[in-house]
Design an enzyme around this catalytic site. Structure first.
Site, PDB file in Angstrom:
ATOM      1  N   GLU A 192      12.252   1.598  -6.393  1.00 16.37           N
ATOM      2  CA  GLU A 192      10.840   2.015  -6.276  1.00 16.37           C
ATOM      3  C   GLU A 192      10.692   3.508  -6.026  1.00 16.37           C
ATOM      4  OE1 GLU A 192       8.255  -0.305  -3.828  1.00 16.37           O
ATOM      5  OE2 GLU A 192       8.478  -2.045  -5.120  1.00 16.37           O
ATOM      6  N   GLU A 391      12.162  -7.369  -8.388  1.00 20.66           N
ATOM      7  CA  GLU A 391      11.503  -7.977  -7.226  1.00 20.66           C
ATOM      8  C   GLU A 391      10.173  -8.565  -7.630  1.00 20.66           C
ATOM      9  OE1 GLU A 391      10.781  -5.454  -3.795  1.00 20.66           O
ATOM     10  OE2 GLU A 391      12.801  -4.621  -3.909  1.00 20.66           O
TER      11      GLU A 391
END
Ligand code: GBH
Length: 485
Positions: A192, A391
């Site tokens: 991320e 995810e």
């Protein structure tokens, strides 16, 4: 070993109608491609504990979590779920759950306590033992090199504001390639990028049900736009340099980032709105996925940034755009719902309805269709060779019943919805190779603390007892059938 987690318990949890591995009579619901990976994910700081063990250096999270007022209830990762010492039990639990791929992260300061210099062999040995244990259990290891735990020693020298951090990351990456790359074939570079860059260096506001939710991550800085843009450049540069340095050591490794996909979701399914969503998605990811996958910053980004644009060289762009084997993306929420617009931007954001449903954490609107639109738009924009969903998952208000069950029917609802949407993308030939549920176990949800439970497996943080939830039983069924019941 664990008497609370054998197959009989799964039947007890899920109900007697379940016949693991068999097709339900009459069921026509989707099955996934043959090699599809049913994975789960974790990150070092959120589960390991043992912050000083075996020569580990401090990370920025070790520092940040101890600043009064930063963490909910003063929680820290000092013990977390004690995975550093209980990893064998945890691998056994995952095996029992039907997990066939595990995405874990490597703590950089365990390997380089000072960020650079002499590596710490004992730190490497821990991950080496973990990998051997996974392989023995028939679980494919996927390593993430950076899940936000920068060595504090590097932060003290400027952290991601310094270009040297990108080079230090590439050196660390090549050591991991050398030491683990004989057994770990897939690596994600950074997790991320957009979130740790923005939330860590400026803080981010997200609107949910009309309310602003502010999210901060370590190191918790308040930088200017120009500085944040330079930080994001160093993050993508770190990714690119790591891909190059790892390939130089082992050309056979399969590499890609585990970024967050900021997705524009069309408000309704008209071709003009779908086009608008595509334009928005490119724009939302212009500092990250777009430059990694095209090897250039878009003109519109550089023009709009003006004076605040990052400083970079052609050689930087070449490294950042290094060819990848796959792209990993975390997908939880749309960045925004969008519609077509005549203005220069080409899309307009539509505020979400005040009653839009949400999941357990403050920022998490329930929008499972983003698992369809995200991969679809990513495929049309950048045509990656392969996609992993690195995810998705949700927090829930899990409680143990007196019988010792956790009946997280909301998480089961969430996963059914998400996997159906993902299947829709796959059935349209979007090359999604696997999905990693966040998370295998309840863990430290960063500043959200331990009260925000994301696991398929419940953890009692006092006794460290692990208990699979109803959602773990759902996962096992789905993975054994390679489909949705
Ligand atoms: C991902 O971040 C992360 O990769 C993962 O580590 C994280 O646990 C997971 O998703 C779930 O959040 O103060 O309660 O709002 C997604 C972005 C970063 C959003 C941390 C929420 C703060 C927790 N998230 N964040 S809270």
């Amino acid at each position: 070993m664990s008497n609370y987690f054998d197959s009989r318990d799964f039947v007890k949890l899920a109900g007697n109608h379940v016949q693991s591995g068999k097709k339900m009579p009459g069921a026509t619901l989707p099955t996934f491609p043959e090699q599809f990976l049913w994975g789960v994910a974790t990150a070092a700081y959120q589960i390991e504990g043992s912050p000083d063990a075996d020569g580990k250096g401090k990370s920025i999270w070790d520092t940040y979590a101890h600043i009064p007022g930063k963490m909910k209830n003063g929680d820290t990762g000092d013990v977390a779920i004690d995975h550093y010492r209980r990893y064998k039990e945890d691998v056994a639990i995952m095996k029992e759950m039907g997990v066939n791929a595990y995405r874990f992260s490597i703590s950089w300061p365990r390997i380089f306590p000072n960020g650079v210099g002499k590596p710490n062999q004992k730190g490497v040995d821990f991950y080496s033992r973990l990998v051997d244990e996974l392989l023995k259990a028939g679980i494919e290891p996927f390593g993430t090199l950076y899940h936000w735990d920068l060595p504090q020693a590097l932060q003290d020298k400027g952290g991601w504001q310094s270009r040297d951090t990108a080079q230090a990351f590439a050196d660390y990456a090549s050591l991991i390639a050398e030491q683990l790359g004989d057994r770990v074939k897939h690596f994600f570079t950074l997790n991320e990028l957009q979130n740790f860059v923005d939330m860590g260096h400026r803080g981010t506001e997200i609107k949910v049900q009309g309310k602003d939710v502010r999210i901060e991550l370590a190191p918790g800085l308040q930088l200017s736009t120009a500085q944040v843009n330079q930080v994001s450049h160093h993050a993508v540069l770190a990714h690119g340099l790591a891909v190059q340095s790892m390939r130089a050591i082992r050309p056979d490794l399969l590499l890609g980032p585990a970024d967050v996909l900021f997705t524009g979701v069309p408000i309704i399914d008209t071709p003009a709105n779908v086009r608008a969503a595509e334009i928005a998605t490119k724009k939302y990811n212009e500092r990250f996925l777009d430059v990694m996958l095209t090897g250039k910053y878009s003109d519109s980004y550089l023009q709009a940034a003006g004076q605040d644009a990052p400083k970079f060289t052609e050689a930087d762009l070449k490294a950042i755009g290094s060819p990848l084997d796959f792209v990993g993306v975390n997908i939880y929420i749309p960045k925004s719902y969008v519609e077509a617009s005549e203005d220069a931007k080409g899309f307009r954001e539509v505020p979400t309805s005040l009653t839009h449903p949400k999941m357990g954490s403050p920022w998490h609107s329930f929008s499972p269709e983003v698992l369809y639109w995200g991969p679809r738009l990513m495929n049309s924009l950048w045509k990656p060779k392969a996609i992993y969903i690195t995810e998705n998952g949700c927090a829930a208000g899990d409680v143990l019943t007196t019988e010792g069950r956790v009946l997280d029917t909301d998480r089961v609802m969430y996963m059914r919805a998400v996997m159906l949407n993902l299947h829709r993308a796959i059935s349209e030939a979007v090359p999604v190779k696997g999905n990693f549920v966040w998370s295998a176990f309840d863990n430290l949800e960063w500043t959200g603390g331990f009260g925000t439970r994301f696991g398929l497996v419940h953890v009692d943080f006092k006794t460290q007892k692990r208990t699979p939830k109803l959602s773990a039983a759902w996962f096992k069924e789905a993975s054994q059938r390679n489909g949705i019941v």
